[in-house]
Write a protein that holds these residues in place. Sequence first.
Motif, PDB file in Angstrom:
ATOM      1  N   MET A   1      -9.788   4.181 -11.341  1.00  0.00           N
ATOM      2  CA  MET A   1      -8.550   4.089 -10.570  1.00  0.00           C
ATOM      3  C   MET A   1      -8.823   4.162  -9.066  1.00  0.00           C
ATOM      4  O   MET A   1      -8.176   3.486  -8.267  1.00  0.00           O
ATOM      5  CB  MET A   1      -7.581   5.194 -10.998  1.00  0.00           C
ATOM      6  N   ILE A   2      -9.808   4.980  -8.655  1.00  0.00           N
ATOM      7  CA  ILE A   2     -10.126   5.106  -7.239  1.00  0.00           C
ATOM      8  C   ILE A   2     -10.609   3.775  -6.660  1.00  0.00           C
ATOM      9  O   ILE A   2     -10.237   3.382  -5.547  1.00  0.00           O
ATOM     10  CB  ILE A   2     -11.191   6.198  -7.007  1.00  0.00           C
ATOM     11  N   SER A   3     -11.424   3.053  -7.437  1.00  0.00           N
ATOM     12  CA  SER A   3     -11.938   1.778  -6.925  1.00  0.00           C
ATOM     13  C   SER A   3     -10.811   0.792  -6.652  1.00  0.00           C
ATOM     14  O   SER A   3     -10.836   0.064  -5.654  1.00  0.00           O
ATOM     15  CB  SER A   3     -12.948   1.185  -7.902  1.00  0.00           C
ATOM     16  N   SER A   4      -9.812   0.753  -7.529  1.00  0.00           N
ATOM     17  CA  SER A   4      -8.687  -0.157  -7.289  1.00  0.00           C
ATOM     18  C   SER A   4      -7.842   0.304  -6.104  1.00  0.00           C
ATOM     19  O   SER A   4      -7.311  -0.508  -5.337  1.00  0.00           O
ATOM     20  CB  SER A   4      -7.819  -0.268  -8.547  1.00  0.00           C
ATOM     21  N   LEU A   5      -7.711   1.635  -5.930  1.00  0.00           N
ATOM     22  CA  LEU A   5      -6.965   2.142  -4.777  1.00  0.00           C
ATOM     23  C   LEU A   5      -7.641   1.745  -3.465  1.00  0.00           C
ATOM     24  O   LEU A   5      -6.965   1.452  -2.468  1.00  0.00           O
ATOM     25  CB  LEU A   5      -6.830   3.663  -4.862  1.00  0.00           C
ATOM     26  N   LYS A   6      -8.960   1.728  -3.471  1.00  0.00           N
ATOM     27  CA  LYS A   6      -9.668   1.351  -2.246  1.00  0.00           C
ATOM     28  C   LYS A   6      -9.376  -0.092  -1.856  1.00  0.00           C
ATOM     29  O   LYS A   6      -9.281  -0.415  -0.657  1.00  0.00           O
ATOM     30  CB  LYS A   6     -11.165   1.564  -2.437  1.00  0.00           C
ATOM     31  N   THR A   7      -9.206  -0.969  -2.830  1.00  0.00           N
ATOM     32  CA  THR A   7      -8.895  -2.370  -2.509  1.00  0.00           C
ATOM     33  C   THR A   7      -7.456  -2.529  -2.024  1.00  0.00           C
ATOM     34  O   THR A   7      -7.137  -3.503  -1.344  1.00  0.00           O
ATOM     35  CB  THR A   7      -9.113  -3.271  -3.734  1.00  0.00           C
ATOM     36  N   LEU A   8      -6.578  -1.570  -2.385  1.00  0.00           N
ATOM     37  CA  LEU A   8      -5.166  -1.660  -2.003  1.00  0.00           C
ATOM     38  C   LEU A   8      -4.835  -0.892  -0.733  1.00  0.00           C
ATOM     39  O   LEU A   8      -3.734  -1.037  -0.191  1.00  0.00           O
ATOM     40  CB  LEU A   8      -4.293  -1.114  -3.146  1.00  0.00           C
ATOM     41  N   PHE A   9      -5.762  -0.061  -0.268  1.00  0.00           N
ATOM     42  CA  PHE A   9      -5.458   0.838   0.845  1.00  0.00           C
ATOM     43  C   PHE A   9      -5.056   0.035   2.085  1.00  0.00           C
ATOM     44  O   PHE A   9      -5.756  -0.894   2.495  1.00  0.00           O
ATOM     45  CB  PHE A   9      -6.668   1.713   1.170  1.00  0.00           C
ATOM     46  N   PRO A  10      -3.905   0.370   2.700  1.00  0.00           N
ATOM     47  CA  PRO A  10      -3.435  -0.403   3.860  1.00  0.00           C
ATOM     48  C   PRO A  10      -4.329  -0.184   5.076  1.00  0.00           C
ATOM     49  O   PRO A  10      -4.790   0.931   5.341  1.00  0.00           O
ATOM     50  CB  PRO A  10      -2.028   0.143   4.109  1.00  0.00           C
ATOM     51  N   THR A  11      -4.580  -1.237   5.794  1.00  0.00           N
ATOM     52  CA  THR A  11      -5.376  -1.148   7.022  1.00  0.00           C
ATOM     53  C   THR A  11      -4.519  -0.526   8.118  1.00  0.00           C
ATOM     54  O   THR A  11      -3.468  -1.060   8.475  1.00  0.00           O
ATOM     55  CB  THR A  11      -5.850  -2.537   7.459  1.00  0.00           C
ATOM     56  N   ALA A  12      -4.934   0.644   8.608  1.00  0.00           N
ATOM     57  CA  ALA A  12      -4.149   1.337   9.631  1.00  0.00           C
ATOM     58  C   ALA A  12      -4.216   0.560  10.943  1.00  0.00           C
ATOM     59  O   ALA A  12      -5.297   0.307  11.465  1.00  0.00           O
ATOM     60  CB  ALA A  12      -4.665   2.753   9.821  1.00  0.00           C
ATOM     61  N   SER A  13      -3.067   0.175  11.443  1.00  0.00           N
ATOM     62  CA  SER A  13      -3.023  -0.571  12.701  1.00  0.00           C
ATOM     63  C   SER A  13      -2.104   0.076  13.716  1.00  0.00           C
ATOM     64  O   SER A  13      -1.934  -0.436  14.812  1.00  0.00           O
ATOM     65  CB  SER A  13      -2.551  -2.008  12.439  1.00  0.00           C
ATOM     66  N   ASP A  14      -1.499   1.203  13.356  1.00  0.00           N
ATOM     67  CA  ASP A  14      -0.535   1.865  14.233  1.00  0.00           C
ATOM     68  C   ASP A  14      -1.112   3.206  14.672  1.00  0.00           C
ATOM     69  O   ASP A  14      -1.342   4.092  13.852  1.00  0.00           O
ATOM     70  CB  ASP A  14       0.773   2.077  13.475  1.00  0.00           C
ATOM     71  N   PRO A  15      -1.379   3.385  15.957  1.00  0.00           N
ATOM     72  CA  PRO A  15      -1.976   4.647  16.423  1.00  0.00           C
ATOM     73  C   PRO A  15      -1.079   5.859  16.215  1.00  0.00           C
ATOM     74  O   PRO A  15      -1.552   6.999  16.272  1.00  0.00           O
ATOM     75  CB  PRO A  15      -2.227   4.384  17.913  1.00  0.00           C
ATOM     76  N   ASP A  16       0.223   5.637  15.991  1.00  0.00           N
ATOM     77  CA  ASP A  16       1.137   6.757  15.756  1.00  0.00           C
ATOM     78  C   ASP A  16       0.989   7.345  14.359  1.00  0.00           C
ATOM     79  O   ASP A  16       1.488   8.438  14.092  1.00  0.00           O
ATOM     80  CB  ASP A  16       2.591   6.320  15.949  1.00  0.00           C
ATOM     81  N   VAL A  17       0.337   6.621  13.449  1.00  0.00           N
ATOM     82  CA  VAL A  17       0.184   7.089  12.067  1.00  0.00           C
ATOM     83  C   VAL A  17      -1.011   8.030  12.005  1.00  0.00           C
ATOM     84  O   VAL A  17      -2.163   7.616  12.130  1.00  0.00           O
ATOM     85  CB  VAL A  17       0.007   5.909  11.091  1.00  0.00           C
ATOM     86  N   ALA A  18      -0.735   9.322  11.792  1.00  0.00           N
ATOM     87  CA  ALA A  18      -1.795  10.332  11.799  1.00  0.00           C
ATOM     88  C   ALA A  18      -2.496  10.459  10.460  1.00  0.00           C
ATOM     89  O   ALA A  18      -3.627  10.967  10.399  1.00  0.00           O
ATOM     90  CB  ALA A  18      -1.208  11.681  12.194  1.00  0.00           C
ATOM     91  N   GLU A 177     -10.294  12.006  -2.206  1.00  0.00           N
ATOM     92  CA  GLU A 177     -10.636  11.012  -3.221  1.00  0.00           C
ATOM     93  C   GLU A 177     -10.820  11.759  -4.546  1.00  0.00           C
ATOM     94  O   GLU A 177     -11.882  12.324  -4.796  1.00  0.00           O
ATOM     95  CB  GLU A 177     -11.918  10.287  -2.819  1.00  0.00           C
ATOM     96  N   PHE A 178      -9.762  11.805  -5.369  1.00  0.00           N
ATOM     97  CA  PHE A 178      -9.899  12.523  -6.637  1.00  0.00           C
ATOM     98  C   PHE A 178      -9.079  11.860  -7.737  1.00  0.00           C
ATOM     99  O   PHE A 178      -8.129  11.106  -7.472  1.00  0.00           O
ATOM    100  CB  PHE A 178      -9.503  13.998  -6.487  1.00  0.00           C
ATOM    101  N   GLU A 179      -9.469  12.161  -8.972  1.00  0.00           N
ATOM    102  CA  GLU A 179      -8.785  11.670 -10.164  1.00  0.00           C
ATOM    103  C   GLU A 179      -8.604  12.833 -11.125  1.00  0.00           C
ATOM    104  O   GLU A 179      -9.439  13.748 -11.187  1.00  0.00           O
ATOM    105  CB  GLU A 179      -9.606  10.578 -10.850  1.00  0.00           C
ATOM    106  N   GLN A 180      -7.503  12.796 -11.896  1.00  0.00           N
ATOM    107  CA  GLN A 180      -7.358  13.768 -12.981  1.00  0.00           C
ATOM    108  C   GLN A 180      -6.568  13.160 -14.126  1.00  0.00           C
ATOM    109  O   GLN A 180      -5.731  12.261 -13.934  1.00  0.00           O
ATOM    110  CB  GLN A 180      -6.771  15.076 -12.498  1.00  0.00           C
ATOM    111  N   THR A 181      -6.878  13.663 -15.327  1.00  0.00           N
ATOM    112  CA  THR A 181      -6.274  13.153 -16.559  1.00  0.00           C
ATOM    113  C   THR A 181      -5.798  14.327 -17.407  1.00  0.00           C
ATOM    114  O   THR A 181      -6.543  15.285 -17.629  1.00  0.00           O
ATOM    115  CB  THR A 181      -7.285  12.331 -17.373  1.00  0.00           C
ATOM    116  N   GLN A 182      -4.546  14.241 -17.874  1.00  0.00           N
ATOM    117  CA  GLN A 182      -3.980  15.254 -18.760  1.00  0.00           C
ATOM    118  C   GLN A 182      -3.636  14.611 -20.105  1.00  0.00           C
ATOM    119  O   GLN A 182      -3.038  13.533 -20.158  1.00  0.00           O
ATOM    120  CB  GLN A 182      -2.717  15.860 -18.149  1.00  0.00           C
ATOM    121  N   LEU A 183      -4.021  15.275 -21.189  1.00  0.00           N
ATOM    122  CA  LEU A 183      -3.685  14.854 -22.550  1.00  0.00           C
ATOM    123  C   LEU A 183      -2.704  15.861 -23.123  1.00  0.00           C
ATOM    124  O   LEU A 183      -3.012  17.055 -23.231  1.00  0.00           O
ATOM    125  CB  LEU A 183      -4.954  14.778 -23.410  1.00  0.00           C
TER     126      LEU A 183
END
Length: 494
Positions: A1-18, A177-183
């Motif tokens: 799941m982390i690998s797919s999130l990395k491909t979707l992560f928005p490119t930060a272009s606004d200096p106001d976004v901390a 960067e973390f993942e967790q699974t509950q059954l």
Amino acid sequence: MISSLKTLFPTASDPDVAWVGLRQLREQGAWRTVRDGRPENSRLSEEVGLFVEVLVDGQFAYAATNVLTKTAVRDAYLRAVAQARLAAAHKVFSFTPACRPPTRGTWVTPGVESHGARRVADDFALLVELADELRKGPKHVSSFSTPAPEGTSVVKAVAELSWLRVEMGFLSSSGAEFEQTQLISHVHLECVAQKGSVIQRRTYGGPRGQTRQAGDSLFDAVRLRAEAARVREQALELASAPNCPTGPTWLVLAPDQMMLQIHESIGHPLELDRILGDERNYAGSSFVKLSDFGTLQYGSPKLNVTFDPGVAGELASYGFDDTGVPAKREHLIQEGRLLRGLGGLESQARAGVPGVANMRATSWNRPAIDRMANINIEPGDASFESLLSGIERGVYMESNKSWSIDDYRNKFQFGCEFARLIENGKLTGLVRDPNYRGVTQSFWHALEKVGDASTLGIFGTPNCGKGEPNQVIRVGHASPVCAFRGVEVFGGES
């Protein structure tokens, strides 16, 4: 799941976004129910979505999408930024990225086998068998009452099971960067018996109390058949039992009722967002004040309460909360004294009091807020027999049936399914429609005996509601048997 999130992560272009964070959730589950010997419900579900959160000018804001493309996630990010700018002009507190730590790791429900490839036909065969067991007539004379007489019958029998797999991935601009699974597994057995105008319900551990982090082991047929027989026989006996007596007396509560007592009169009042006023419009406030932490004697010295998301099998166990804070065991109340609240890093920053890792969201399209997790009473040193031994007269109660508590979590009235009298240190006759009432602090100060580990029970509920928009979440409560002196007890006809 982390690998797919990395491909979707928005490119930060606004200096106001901390800060920017993505939380993806996938839930897959099944629910199957048999009522009165006939299949009533069978459904599968799968839900996947992504939550985008940003921090702009000290204000967190968010948007969500169930379209997992870079374009859709970028659109959600821009909506969240715009919302943050609008809200920042009205913020009640200026947050920093410190409220979203750069946590890394993986967590999976420990010691649990997967649910495997469960067949619908096999599940329904088991549920029909259990429902048939719940519908049988009385089998034998119990050790504490007479057989159900003529005219007593079962009018409703329900057997239900469900399983759920919950996967979450978290990625942020600060390095989290973390993942967790509950059954999760759930079993519900219910029998309703009637004699004339008297109707009594008996369940297996209370309504939905048998919800655990577990695999197929929870669906053991031999054990469930035995539980179904016990539930049926007690329902039939209750329909002919006398009413619970009325008056102040010793009250002994089983763990499946302590679950509700902990939930309503410790869990909810200690939520920091409720104390800060965030829930006042919907779920109410609390009698607890911020100045009480570290000073208030909440109950008797016998009362020790922990927040413990590490208990194996308990419903709300996890490794990280939904903002990335690593979860660990903490004392909320120690020897009766209130130490810390149920609040994540945001509420801790606002309130200036210690909290825990408990910001959680019910779904991919909800923000994380202060929630209960596993809130447990620590065992004492009394066996069940020694706990009863000094009680001349009292009432022992199991399994919640009804609840009412005011919006400050102070005055309450609870009812149970099942009760037996205590006479000269022994359990004796069965009584029906047992209820008790009290005021939170007075009630916990009346705690005089706490059972040892042999009396401990672990229970959970999948439907704790809170928040606007509403969020329903899973919580767990473990407790030994507990005895309280001088509690107002009354029957259903009082």
